[in-house]
Scaffold this active site. Structure first.
Site, mmCIF file in Angstrom:
data_model
loop_
_atom_site.group_PDB
_atom_site.id
_atom_site.type_symbol
_atom_site.label_atom_id
_atom_site.label_comp_id
_atom_site.label_asym_id
_atom_site.label_seq_id
_atom_site.Cartn_x
_atom_site.Cartn_y
_atom_site.Cartn_z
ATOM 1 N N ARG A 186 -3.870 -49.489 33.287
ATOM 2 C CA ARG A 186 -2.426 -49.303 33.116
ATOM 3 C C ARG A 186 -2.178 -47.940 32.481
ATOM 4 N NH1 ARG A 186 1.403 -51.188 28.383
ATOM 5 N NH2 ARG A 186 3.355 -50.514 29.301
ATOM 6 N N HIS A 240 7.463 -45.023 29.405
ATOM 7 C CA HIS A 240 6.865 -45.388 28.115
ATOM 8 C C HIS A 240 7.426 -44.429 27.053
ATOM 9 C CE1 HIS A 240 3.256 -47.641 26.305
ATOM 10 N NE2 HIS A 240 3.818 -46.993 25.295
ATOM 11 N N GLU A 247 8.384 -51.870 26.376
ATOM 12 C CA GLU A 247 8.932 -52.176 25.057
ATOM 13 C C GLU A 247 10.285 -51.534 24.781
ATOM 14 O OE1 GLU A 247 6.077 -51.430 21.990
ATOM 15 O OE2 GLU A 247 4.588 -52.766 22.855
ATOM 16 N N ASN A 281 3.280 -57.471 25.789
ATOM 17 C CA ASN A 281 2.519 -56.715 24.793
ATOM 18 C C ASN A 281 2.498 -57.547 23.523
ATOM 19 O OD1 ASN A 281 2.339 -54.652 26.616
ATOM 20 N ND2 ASN A 281 3.475 -53.152 25.403
ATOM 21 N N TYR A 317 0.379 -58.125 19.618
ATOM 22 C CA TYR A 317 -0.606 -57.600 18.668
ATOM 23 C C TYR A 317 -0.900 -58.515 17.480
ATOM 24 C CZ TYR A 317 -0.483 -53.036 20.932
ATOM 25 O OH TYR A 317 -0.599 -52.027 21.847
ATOM 26 N N GLU A 377 -0.634 -55.119 26.943
ATOM 27 C CA GLU A 377 -1.221 -54.477 25.760
ATOM 28 C C GLU A 377 -1.641 -55.543 24.765
ATOM 29 O OE1 GLU A 377 1.042 -51.451 23.634
ATOM 30 O OE2 GLU A 377 1.722 -50.624 25.529
ATOM 31 N N TRP A 405 -5.232 -52.385 24.604
ATOM 32 C CA TRP A 405 -4.726 -51.130 24.052
ATOM 33 C C TRP A 405 -5.695 -50.653 22.997
ATOM 34 C CZ3 TRP A 405 -0.945 -48.021 25.683
ATOM 35 C CH2 TRP A 405 -0.686 -46.895 24.891
ATOM 36 N N GLU A 453 -0.713 -41.656 18.216
ATOM 37 C CA GLU A 453 -0.088 -42.920 17.831
ATOM 38 C C GLU A 453 1.312 -42.662 17.257
ATOM 39 O OE1 GLU A 453 -0.376 -45.918 18.511
ATOM 40 O OE2 GLU A 453 0.548 -47.001 16.855
HETATM 41 C C1 BGC Z 1 3.030 -49.262 22.259
HETATM 42 C C2 BGC Z 1 1.936 -48.239 22.263
HETATM 43 C C3 BGC Z 1 1.400 -48.063 20.843
HETATM 44 C C4 BGC Z 1 0.831 -49.394 20.390
HETATM 45 C C5 BGC Z 1 0.214 -49.380 19.004
HETATM 46 C C6 BGC Z 1 2.733 -50.473 21.426
HETATM 47 O O1 BGC Z 1 3.887 -50.903 20.801
HETATM 48 O O2 BGC Z 1 3.447 -49.584 23.562
HETATM 49 O O3 BGC Z 1 2.424 -47.045 22.788
HETATM 50 O O4 BGC Z 1 0.472 -47.048 20.727
HETATM 51 O O5 BGC Z 1 1.854 -50.342 20.378
HETATM 52 O O6 BGC Z 1 1.175 -49.080 18.035
#
Ligand code: BGC
Length: 484
Positions: A82, A128, A174, A314, A316, A385, A435, A442
């Site tokens: 991606r 993006h 996002e 996405n 995390y 991600e 990711w 960043e």
């Molecule tokens: C984003 C990325 C970013 C990653 C880590 C995501 O929200 O799409 O561009 O680097 O988080 O912060």
């Protein structure tokens, strides 16, 4: 008899896994071959906005190193990559009556051909965060509905035409971040905020909602163009990528905290996903924001409703959520609640990383997949991600950076949680993109925070060195693929 209570975990045989990046974070080549500036080129030049005064001028220099990136992807066993297109590389001024930069366009044409030759599926993000700067200056960028929607649809059409071999398209990455970080917090380009110590312009109580609204309409318009003119011939699919974390109540016995958990997800994700699946905003947002939340005309609502062929996710981390009893601040964007790292008893949601907002909590991945699956009627998911930074990673010598066991554990636990959602809960996840393929720019944290599975030596010609996690991801997937 001892019963095996470990959850089943598995992924289908044709599961696509690989890595993700974004144009401004890796390409560099900021002025190469006629590229025009984006709002990030401009924002990074303002003193004090980016850690270490960093910019994306060179970044990982991927504009000149696509062959190395493809070699790396092959070496790691990736099936999909991606990446995003830099709009201002293709149309330097951005607008529908502005010239197309043939050299910029050909860069992506060749890159897609080379990826396909290497047997890697290109998963392409149109946007993006890097809006052509001229459009911000010309008419206020996202804030101008008519102009922005028409210019984005034109740009999308230029790309659909140029890349007929691409079958997987993401319109926006996002939109929450473009809207909230770009127009409320002011931490991201173009840096609008009500905080006058940070910026002379912006109204954080209205602009994020207007920006989000216009992005949704632009997404709907680009999807319409794709479906009417390209989808059938390409046999392709298109969707939007939304970010969102899992939520747990700060006080598990508080009904108000439990409700606030759902409200937090609604403000982060359903803000965009409800219009895409239902044609209107969530009730909780209408209630809190009143007239500050724009409304869709009937035509716009129909345009946006049903505009996802797949849900781009996405994801995390997770947070504890504590409701607030007071009336919502007009600048609030979270749903009138506190987003916390510790619960009532002082338990941390997960270990610290280099990113203040990110503490891993893998069970939340399966839970959020279930939450979304239920609300949005079992869509097809692609995880576009998922990844982590490591506390203090940038201060370690390279040999230690390459032994990133924390990141290996992160991927192992998160991918397992996803594989449980697939095997146990029947959720239709078709792909996963970690990711990130390599350390990169960043955003406001510059190069001080590393998210890559590959170390990039910025001081010595952007050379790439795979970390342990880069090689382990394949083993993790090998364990699950073909097991459902
Ligand atoms: C984003 C990325 C970013 C990653 C880590 C995501 O929200 O799409 O561009 O680097 O988080 O912060």
């Amino acid at each position: 008899m001892v019963k095996d209570i470990a959850p089943k975990a598995g992924l289908p045989a044709n599961f696509l896994w690989g890595f993700a990046t974004a144009a401004y974070q890796i390409e560099g080549g900021a002025t190469a071959d006629g590229r025009g500036p984006s709002i990030w080129d401009t924002f990074t030049k303002i003193p004090g906005k980016i850690a270490g005064g960093a910019t994306g001028d060179v970044a990982c220099d991927s504009y000149h190193r696509t062959d190395q990136d493809i070699e790396l992807l092959k070496k790691l066993g990736a099936k999909v990559y991606r990446f995003s297109i830099s709009w201002s590389r293709v149309i330097p001024l951005g607008g529908r009556n502005d010239p197309v930069n043939e050299k910029g366009l050909q860069y992506y044409v060749k890159f897609v051909d080379d990826l396909l030759d290497a047997g890697i599926v290109p998963f392409v993000t149109l946007f993006h965060w890097d809006l052509p700067d001229e459009l911000d200056k010309r008419y206020g960028g996202f804030l101008n509905k008519e102009e922005f929607v028409a210019d984005f649809a034109n740009y999308a059409k230029v790309m659909f035409t140029a890349l007929p071999k691409v079958k997987d398209w993401i319109t926006f990455n996002e939109p929450f971040c473009s809207a909230v970080l770009g127009y409320n917090v002011g931490q991201f380009a173009p840096g609008h905020t009500s905080d006058r110590t940070k910026s002379d312009i912006g109204d954080g109580s209205t602009e994020p909602w207007i920006v989000g609204h216009h992005i949704l309409i632009a997404h709907g318009q680009a999807v319409k163009v794709y479906r009417e003119e390209f989808k059938e011939a390409a046999g392709g699919q298109i969707g939007i990528t939304l970010n969102g974390d899992w939520t747990e109540p700060w006080d598990p016995n508080s009904e108000a905290d439990r409700e606030a958990c759902d409200r937090k997800i609604e403000f982060a994700i359903s803000w965009f996903a409800d219009p895409v699946y239902f044609g209107h905003y969530p009730e909780s947002m209408v209630k809190q924001l009143g007239d500050r939340l724009p409304s869709f005309t009937e035509e716009e609502s129909q345009l946006v409703k049903g505009s996802n062929d797949f849900y781009g996710m996405n994801h995390y981390c997770a947070n504890y959520i504590k409701h607030k009893d007071t009336e919502a601040d007009p600048l609030d964007t979270a749903g009138n609640l506190d987003v916390l790292m510790e619960d009532k008893y002082g338990n941390s949601i997960g270990p610290e990383t280099q990113s203040g907002w990110l503490r891993p909590h893998a069970p939340g991945f399966r839970k959020l997949l279930n939450w979304l699956n239920k609300r949005y009627g079992s869509p097809i998911f692609y995880v576009t991600e998922n990844g982590t930074s490591l506390k203090g990673e940038n201060d370690l010598p390279m040999e230690e950076i390459l032994e990133d066991d924390f990141r290996v554990e992160y991927f192992r636990s998160y991918i397992t949680s996803m594989a449980e959602a697939v095997a146990e809960d029947g959720i239709d996840v078709r792909g996963y993109m970690a990711w990130s393929l390599m350390d990169n720019f960043e955003w406001a944290e510059g190069y001080e925070t590393r998210f890559g599975v590959t170390y990039v030596d910025y001081e010595n010609g952007q050379k790439r060195y795979p970390k342990k996690s880069a090689l382990e991801i394949k083993n993790i997937f090998d364990q699950y693929i073909g097991k459902v």
